[in-house]
Every structure is written in structure tokens, then in C-alpha cells.
Design a protein around this motif. Structure first.
Motif, PDB file in Angstrom:
ATOM      1  N   VAL A 341      42.835  22.009  31.102  1.00 12.54           N
ATOM      2  CA  VAL A 341      43.085  23.302  30.454  1.00 12.54           C
ATOM      3  C   VAL A 341      42.021  24.306  30.874  1.00 12.54           C
ATOM      4  CG1 VAL A 341      43.282  24.531  28.258  1.00 12.54           C
ATOM      5  CG2 VAL A 341      44.189  22.200  28.472  1.00 12.54           C
ATOM      6  N   ARG A 342      42.477  25.524  31.164  1.00 10.28           N
ATOM      7  CA  ARG A 342      41.558  26.628  31.463  1.00 10.28           C
ATOM      8  C   ARG A 342      41.898  27.811  30.565  1.00 10.28           C
ATOM      9  NH1 ARG A 342      40.624  27.124  37.994  1.00 10.28           N
ATOM     10  NH2 ARG A 342      40.292  24.904  38.414  1.00 10.28           N
ATOM     11  N   LEU A 343      40.860  28.477  30.074  1.00 10.38           N
ATOM     12  CA  LEU A 343      41.017  29.677  29.258  1.00 10.38           C
ATOM     13  C   LEU A 343      40.307  30.837  29.945  1.00 10.38           C
ATOM     14  CD1 LEU A 343      40.207  28.161  25.741  1.00 10.38           C
ATOM     15  CD2 LEU A 343      42.464  28.421  26.807  1.00 10.38           C
ATOM     16  N   GLY A 344      40.922  32.011  29.930  1.00  9.50           N
ATOM     17  CA  GLY A 344      40.325  33.162  30.590  1.00  9.50           C
ATOM     18  C   GLY A 344      40.344  34.405  29.719  1.00  9.50           C
ATOM     19  N   LEU A 345      39.340  35.239  29.877  1.00  8.15           N
ATOM     20  CA  LEU A 345      39.242  36.511  29.154  1.00  8.15           C
ATOM     21  C   LEU A 345      38.562  37.522  30.055  1.00  8.15           C
ATOM     22  CD1 LEU A 345      39.173  38.390  26.607  1.00  8.15           C
ATOM     23  CD2 LEU A 345      36.969  37.319  26.056  1.00  8.15           C
ATOM     24  N   SER A 346      39.123  38.740  30.125  1.00  4.86           N
ATOM     25  CA  SER A 346      38.452  39.824  30.848  1.00  4.86           C
ATOM     26  C   SER A 346      38.591  41.119  30.063  1.00  4.86           C
ATOM     27  CB  SER A 346      39.022  39.996  32.259  1.00  4.86           C
ATOM     28  OG  SER A 346      40.343  40.473  32.227  1.00  4.86           O
ATOM     29  N   LEU A 347      37.556  41.930  30.132  1.00  2.57           N
ATOM     30  CA  LEU A 347      37.514  43.221  29.440  1.00  2.57           C
ATOM     31  C   LEU A 347      37.162  44.292  30.457  1.00  2.57           C
ATOM     32  CD1 LEU A 347      35.401  42.124  26.332  1.00  2.57           C
ATOM     33  CD2 LEU A 347      37.899  42.270  26.477  1.00  2.57           C
ATOM     34  N   GLN A 348      38.025  45.294  30.572  1.00  2.00           N
ATOM     35  CA  GLN A 348      37.782  46.399  31.501  1.00  2.00           C
ATOM     36  C   GLN A 348      37.501  47.674  30.718  1.00  2.00           C
ATOM     37  OE1 GLN A 348      40.370  46.904  34.994  1.00  2.00           O
ATOM     38  NE2 GLN A 348      40.497  49.088  34.521  1.00  2.00           N
ATOM     39  N   THR A 349      36.461  48.388  31.122  1.00  2.00           N
ATOM     40  CA  THR A 349      36.124  49.653  30.467  1.00  2.00           C
ATOM     41  C   THR A 349      37.168  50.708  30.808  1.00  2.00           C
ATOM     42  OG1 THR A 349      34.860  50.537  32.337  1.00  2.00           O
ATOM     43  CG2 THR A 349      33.690  49.089  30.791  1.00  2.00           C
ATOM     44  N   PRO A 350      37.235  51.808  30.059  1.00  2.00           N
ATOM     45  CA  PRO A 350      38.061  52.935  30.501  1.00  2.00           C
ATOM     46  C   PRO A 350      37.641  53.387  31.903  1.00  2.00           C
ATOM     47  CG  PRO A 350      37.353  53.256  28.234  1.00  2.00           C
ATOM     48  CD  PRO A 350      36.597  52.066  28.753  1.00  2.00           C
ATOM     49  N   THR A 351      38.594  53.829  32.672  1.00  2.00           N
ATOM     50  CA  THR A 351      38.338  54.332  34.018  1.00  2.00           C
ATOM     51  C   THR A 351      38.119  55.839  33.960  1.00  2.00           C
ATOM     52  OG1 THR A 351      39.698  52.606  35.017  1.00  2.00           O
ATOM     53  CG2 THR A 351      39.249  54.553  36.348  1.00  2.00           C
ATOM     54  N   LEU A 352      37.107  56.317  34.644  1.00  2.00           N
ATOM     55  CA  LEU A 352      36.841  57.749  34.735  1.00  2.00           C
ATOM     56  C   LEU A 352      37.261  58.226  36.122  1.00  2.00           C
ATOM     57  CD1 LEU A 352      33.300  57.856  33.068  1.00  2.00           C
ATOM     58  CD2 LEU A 352      35.545  58.198  31.999  1.00  2.00           C
ATOM     59  N   LEU A 353      38.307  59.035  36.163  1.00  2.00           N
ATOM     60  CA  LEU A 353      38.866  59.539  37.416  1.00  2.00           C
ATOM     61  C   LEU A 353      38.537  61.016  37.596  1.00  2.00           C
ATOM     62  CD1 LEU A 353      42.476  58.028  37.310  1.00  2.00           C
ATOM     63  CD2 LEU A 353      40.664  57.352  38.892  1.00  2.00           C
ATOM     64  N   THR A 354      38.275  61.396  38.822  1.00  2.81           N
ATOM     65  CA  THR A 354      38.202  62.813  39.199  1.00  2.81           C
ATOM     66  C   THR A 354      39.378  63.084  40.123  1.00  2.81           C
ATOM     67  OG1 THR A 354      35.800  62.914  39.017  1.00  2.81           O
ATOM     68  CG2 THR A 354      36.871  64.596  40.347  1.00  2.81           C
ATOM     69  N   ALA A 397      45.811  28.354  31.307  1.00  6.96           N
ATOM     70  CA  ALA A 397      46.478  27.590  32.361  1.00  6.96           C
ATOM     71  C   ALA A 397      46.364  26.107  32.034  1.00  6.96           C
ATOM     72  CB  ALA A 397      45.862  27.885  33.721  1.00  6.96           C
ATOM     73  N   VAL A 398      47.460  25.379  32.253  1.00  9.34           N
ATOM     74  CA  VAL A 398      47.513  23.950  31.937  1.00  9.34           C
ATOM     75  C   VAL A 398      48.005  23.186  33.150  1.00  9.34           C
ATOM     76  CG1 VAL A 398      48.483  22.191  30.415  1.00  9.34           C
ATOM     77  CG2 VAL A 398      47.981  24.475  29.516  1.00  9.34           C
ATOM     78  N   THR A 399      47.262  22.152  33.533  1.00  9.38           N
ATOM     79  CA  THR A 399      47.667  21.299  34.643  1.00  9.38           C
ATOM     80  C   THR A 399      48.823  20.402  34.204  1.00  9.38           C
ATOM     81  OG1 THR A 399      45.410  21.250  35.481  1.00  9.38           O
ATOM     82  CG2 THR A 399      46.900  19.548  36.286  1.00  9.38           C
ATOM     83  N   VAL A 400      49.808  20.217  35.098  1.00 11.72           N
ATOM     84  CA  VAL A 400      50.988  19.418  34.794  1.00 11.72           C
ATOM     85  C   VAL A 400      51.108  18.291  35.808  1.00 11.72           C
ATOM     86  CG1 VAL A 400      53.497  19.439  34.523  1.00 11.72           C
ATOM     87  CG2 VAL A 400      52.158  21.426  33.802  1.00 11.72           C
ATOM     88  N   LEU A 401      51.021  17.051  35.364  1.00 15.94           N
ATOM     89  CA  LEU A 401      51.244  15.857  36.174  1.00 15.94           C
ATOM     90  C   LEU A 401      50.351  15.795  37.410  1.00 15.94           C
ATOM     91  CD1 LEU A 401      55.165  15.768  36.043  1.00 15.94           C
ATOM     92  CD2 LEU A 401      53.547  14.510  34.599  1.00 15.94           C
TER      93      LEU A 401
END
Length: 585
Positions: A341-354, A397-401
Motif C-alpha cells: 500500500v502507498r499513500l500520497g499527499l501534495s499541496l500546491q500554493t496559489p499560482t501567481l501569473l503575470t 495505490a494498492v499492489t494486486v497479486l
């Protein structure tokens, strides 16, 4: 200088182009449609908990630390956009009764299909892994640099039909009345495009609309015998109308990545993202007299003589383009609670565009074989900032067989946080030009939820089969007020003072049912040496959306029933093909 003509009989239709810095623009520039490598595309980009592939790094910075080897990969691709469109022959109506609006759309004409394609580069990058030699703690550090495609602005549709009620030129005539456009505007010592509605000025300069005594303006497609003012004039005859909309461009994120492997159990990473995009939008609308003799025009010359003419055709084109660059940060982790088993987390800040943008327009009218074209139409340019929302990704994500896995991601973004701001500071006492559009962003945009699912199965030790699915909800909102009126962003924008004063408070909020979906599949092959190759194909589908070439302007029965502009029903599909060629070292 504009030559004035007096119209005795004429026809009308009008159109408007989407001007810059709208809520729609903010959404276009803010939303992502991830591509990545052929492997990540085949897996529906359900990569937040997986890692190990260059296509995973943009979704979760920890992904580069999962691989204990360095790698280089390039992913060329090919995209095909297909649109099926149908034209409503003025049977899209807004029925009002004491301020209550009900929308009705039917009687769409035959469908037509447009296809638009181009070569792409969904992903190219390199990651470098360094073994620390530690038996515990930080076992390896990785660095990565990649360019990943996060949106393809590839779209074109064409629709046409016959309209006996309204026209784009008629809208221009009504808008000229509403805006108080002077008859002698081209005799003044200022540029009229800087003071009045630019569409209307171009329409006036190209003879689409003309003065009509005390009734204000009339379009050369309208009959002055059918109403009291421009908003109620009927077409003189049948008009053959045609709308063409085309978008082009793409958005890429240049990603600088640093990640670490801790005890082969915890992977942490950090991205510095530098998004860049180029976008263009062209909208064309034309209308031709089905029978020019039904569109007579009497022109009174300066010497008092009368010249009898007739309207033949008119066309209007709006061109918009934008280039932008920006910056955001992203952190992520992948954790293995068990070997399967795998666990994932990501956090992205607001993007500042010009954003640097420009737009222009063209208008012309053919009257009795003489073409009149708007002249000296300026090109407008602007620079502004746009803040796009932060993004949260969760994955498992989970490995199968021991021969494959199943992976699932959930992504959340709140588009009500989109905010325009000026590139330069406002002068003391100067009003913020983005106050109204930012209000629209906060009221009529909200959360978008995405579900991504992917699966991989090893057929042999070298060959793998993959499949994926993606479902994303629309962030668009609309309301119902206490009187039962349905209020979307366009209605609110046109009547914002009425709603701001509390005359029609909102009662209920609804979400637009316009999700986008995609299905994908692919194969992966890994040699006994360093070379590997992956192939993928993805099909995307979006439920029918509607395009209105010009706004509602015409009343036929004293203000209780409005006949709206023509309406285009558009269903978009897209096919993306990608091939990744990579080397591990």
C-alpha cells in the motif's frame, strides 16, 4: 470620417465579443488538464501515490525519490479536437413574467463536425538520483528538471443556420442606443474607441448601423416599420448566420524538483513551478441576406437625392491573444504503511501569473456590391496579474497479486479564489478595474472535484498493460433568487446594481452539470538494458455546452417576452496520443 446616411427600411442583428479579463478567461488560465508521460496518461494521471515516473513529479514532488535510478525521457504527442455543433434558429428564448426568467432551448438544426489537430510535446525531463550510502535515514536524494504540459488550448467549431428574428447587427444598434453613441462621434477630437463600446464603434464605422431619426440607431438588417426603437426592430427578411470559434495554444509547467527517500518508507519532495502559456481566441460571426431585395435601404445623399440600395452581407471578427508566466510552490509526500500500500499527499500554493494580452476586431458590411470596412481600429494591449487557486491531491495505490496495482487520486481546487489585480499599483483614489470581475469569480465559481483512477498489469516481465479514467466536475455556479429568477454570471453582470442593492436576494445555489470525463489505455515495454518505451491514447468528452454569439436585446410584446440571439450547442471530444522514449542510468 463616418458618412451619415438616413435609413427608411433596414434589417438588424448584433454581436459582441468576449472582452479581456473575464471570469471565463480566469477559468481558462487556471484549470489544468494534466498530460505527463505516456505512462501517467495511460493511468489517467492517478499518480499521486505512485511516483517513480517523470509524469508523476508534477502531481507529487515526492515521486522523483521513489526511483533509485536516474532517467531521461521525452514524450512527443499528437492531439485531435473534434466538435459537433448545431445552430438554434432563434428558438432559444428567455421568457419573463414579473422578473422571473425561464430558459428554453429547442429546434436545433443539423449537426456539423469540425476537427482540429496539432503535434505536441506533453513531457520532457530528466531526474538524477544520488545514493547517500546511509543504511538508515535519508538513503537517496533526487533532483529533477522537466517541462510538463498542463493544458492544450485546441478547439474549433462552426455552426450556421437561418434567423428570421434577431441579428448581431441589431444588437449593435440597440447597444448604440443604450450607450448614447453620438451621431457625430467620428467628427470629435478624440478616439471614439477609447470612450464608447468598441464593438459598437466598429459597427457604426462599417455601416452596420446608422442613425434613424428620433428612434436612435437602426441596423441595415432591420425594418424600421416593426417597432419603436432599436430593441424592438425586426429583421427585414431571413438571414443566413454563421459562427466560427477557434482556440489555439498550450500551457506548460517548467518544474524544478528536489526530493528525498527516507528508509524506503517515506518520500518527501518540493517543486518550484514556473508555468508558461500562450493562448489565442478568434471569434467570427457573419450574416448574409437570404434575399437581398428584402433588405432595401434608402440613402439620402448630401445633395438631397435618394439612392436605393440593399444589404447583402456583414461579418465581425474578434481576435484575442495572451502570453503569461508565473510561479508556484508544491510539497508532497508518499508513505508506504505496508509493502502493498502507498499513500500520497501534495499541496500546491496559489499560482501567481503575470499576463500580457492584446485584442483587436474587424467589421465590414456589403451594401449594393460596395464593401464598407471599419478603419483605424486600434490594437489594445494590457498587462495584469492573476492569482489562481491552490490545489490539494490525495492518492492511494494498492499492489494486486504482485503483478500490478490499482491507483486512485482525488483533487480539490476552489476557483472562487481566482483574483485579478493590476500589474502596477493604483494611484491614490483610483478605482480597482477588477472589482466587478473578482466579484463574479467569488460568486459564480466554486470548488471543482476530480477523481482519477488507474490500473497496471504486467503481462510479462517486460510488457505492461494500463488503463485509466478521469472525472472532473465543473466549478461554475448559478443561483435562484427569491422571485424564482435563475441568475448566472452574465445576468448578474448586466444587472449587478439590482442585486447589490438587495432588490432580488439569492435564495438557492446550484452547480452546473458540465463534468468532463476521459478514458485512457496504453502499453509499456522495458528492455533488459536502460531503454524503455511507453505508448498511450486518451479520449476526453465534455457534455454539451452553449455558445451565444451576441446578447439578448429584442422585445416583441411590450417587454414580457424576449427573443434571444442565436444559440450554438457544442459537444467537444478530444483524442491525445503519446509515445515516451526513455533511458535509465
Amino acid at each position: 470620417m463616418k458618412r451619415f446616411i438616413t435609413i427608411s427600411l433596414a434589417v438588424a442583428v448584433a454581436g459582441t465579443a468576449a472582452m479581456a479579463q473575464t471570469m471565463t478567461d480566469a477559468l481558462t488560465f487556471s484549470q489544468n488538464n494534466y498530460y505527463g508521460t505516456a505512462r501517467s496518461m495511460a493511468l489517467g494521471n492517478a499518480m499521486t501515490a505512485l511516483g517513480g515516473d517523470l509524469g508523476s513529479i508534477g502531481l507529487n514532488p515526492a515521486g522523483s525519490a521513489v526511483a533509485r535510478y536516474s532517467q531521461f525521457a521525452v514524450t512527443p504527442g499528437y492531439s485531435i479536437s473534434s466538435n459537433t455543433s448545431a445552430f438554434s434558429q432563434s428558438n432559444f428564448t428567455i421568457l419573463t413574467n414579473g422578473g422571473r426568467y425561464k430558459y428554453q432551448a429547442d429546434n436545433f438544426g443539423p449537426e456539423s463536425t469540425d476537427r482540429y489537430s496539432k503535434m505536441t510535446l506533453p513531457d520532457i525531463g530528466v531526474s538524477l538520483s544520488y545514493d547517500t550510502g546511509n543504511s538508515s535515514g535519508v538513503r537517496s536524494i533526487s533532483f529533477a528538471l522537466l517541462s510538463s504540459n498542463t493544458s492544450q488550448y485546441l478547439n474549433r467549431f462552426t455552426a450556421s443556420g437561418i434567423n428570421e428574428n434577431t441579428s448581431m447587427l441589431g444588437y449593435f444598434a440597440a447597444a448604440a442606443d443604450w450607450s448614447g453613441l453620438p451621431f457625430d462621434v467620428f467628427d470629435q477630437d478624440y478616439n471614439p474607441y477609447s470612450y464608447y463600446n468598441r464593438d459598437v464603434v466598429a459597427a457604426y464605422d462599417s455601416y452596420m448601423i446608422n442613425p434613424f431619426g428620433d428612434k436612435g440607431y437602426i441596423a441595415v438588417t432591420q425594418s424600421g416599420l416593426t417597432g419603436d426603437d432599436a430593441s424592438s426592430f425586426r429583421n427585414s427578411g431571413l438571414l443566413r448566420q454563421k459562427a466560427i470559434v477557434q482556440n489555439y495554444g498550450s500551457k506548460h509547467d517548467l518544474v524544478l524538483n528536489l526530493a528525498a527517500n527516507v528508509d524506503d518508507k517515506l518520500f518527501v519532495g518540493l517543486n518550484l513551478g514556473l508555468p508558461m502559456f500562450s493562448y489565442s481566441n478568434t471569434e467570427f460571426f457573419g450574416e448574409d441576406a437570404d434575399d437581398p431585395e428584402q433588405f432595401p435601404i434608402s440613402i439620402v445623399n448630401s445633395d438631397g437625392t435618394v439612392k436605393n440600395c440593399y444589404f447583402q452581407t456583414a461579418d465581425y471578427t474578434y481576435d484575442y491573444w495572451a502570453d503569461a508566466e508565473g510561479i508556484y510552490g508544491k510539497i508532497g509526500i508518499i508513505y508506504l504503511p505496508t509493502d502493498n500500500v502507498r499513500l500520497g499527499l501534495s499541496l500546491q500554493t496559489p499560482t501567481l501569473l503575470t499576463v500580457d494580452e492584446g485584442w483587436t476586431m474587424a467589421a465590414s458590411t456589403m451594401i449594393s456590391d460596395v464593401r464598407h470596412q471599419a478603419s483605424d481600429v486600434p490594437e489594445w494591449n494590457n498587462r495584469y496579474n492573476l492569482r489562481t487557486p491552490g490545489i490539494i491531491d490525495l492518492g492511494v495505490a494498492v499492489t494486486v497479486l504482485d503483478r500490478g496495482f490499482i491507483s486512485a487520486d482525488y483533487e480539490f481546487a476552489d476557483y472562487s479564489a481566482m483574483k485579478y489585480s493590476t500589474y502596477e499599483e493604483l494611484a491614490l483614489g483610483e478605482d480597482d478595474p477588477f472589482t466587478q470581475v473578482n466579484r463574479l469569480n467569488s460568486l459564480f465559481c466554486g470548488a471543482s472535484h476530480a477523481l482519477r483512477i488507474g490500473a497496471e498489469y504486467k503481462i510479462t516481465s517486460a510488457l505492461s498493460a494500463r488503463a485509466g479514467y478521469n472525472f472532473t466536475t465543473s466549478p461554475l455556479k448559478y443561483y435562484e433568487d427569491v422571485d424564482g429568477s435563475l441568475i448566472d454570471a452574465d445576468v448578474f453582470d448586466a444587472n449587478w446594481q439590482r442585486y447589490d442593492t438587495g432588490l432580488n436576494p439569492f435564495d438557492r445555489k446550484y452547480s452546473m452539470k458540465l463534468p468532463s470525463m476521459s478514458w485512457s489505455c496504453g502499453l509499456g515495454w522495458s528492455s533488459s538494458g536502460s531503454f524503455f518505451a511507453d505508448a498511450a491514447v486518451r479520449g476526453s468528452y465534455q457534455r454539451a455546452a452553449y455558445y451565444q454569439p451576441y446578447p439578448v436585446y429584442q422585445s416583441f410584446d411590450g417587454g414580457n417576452t424576449y427573443t434571444a440571439s442565436a444559440l450554438v450547442k457544442n459537444t467537444r471530444r478530444m483524442i491525445d496520443v503519446a509515445l515516451t522514449l526513455g533511458w535509465r542510468f
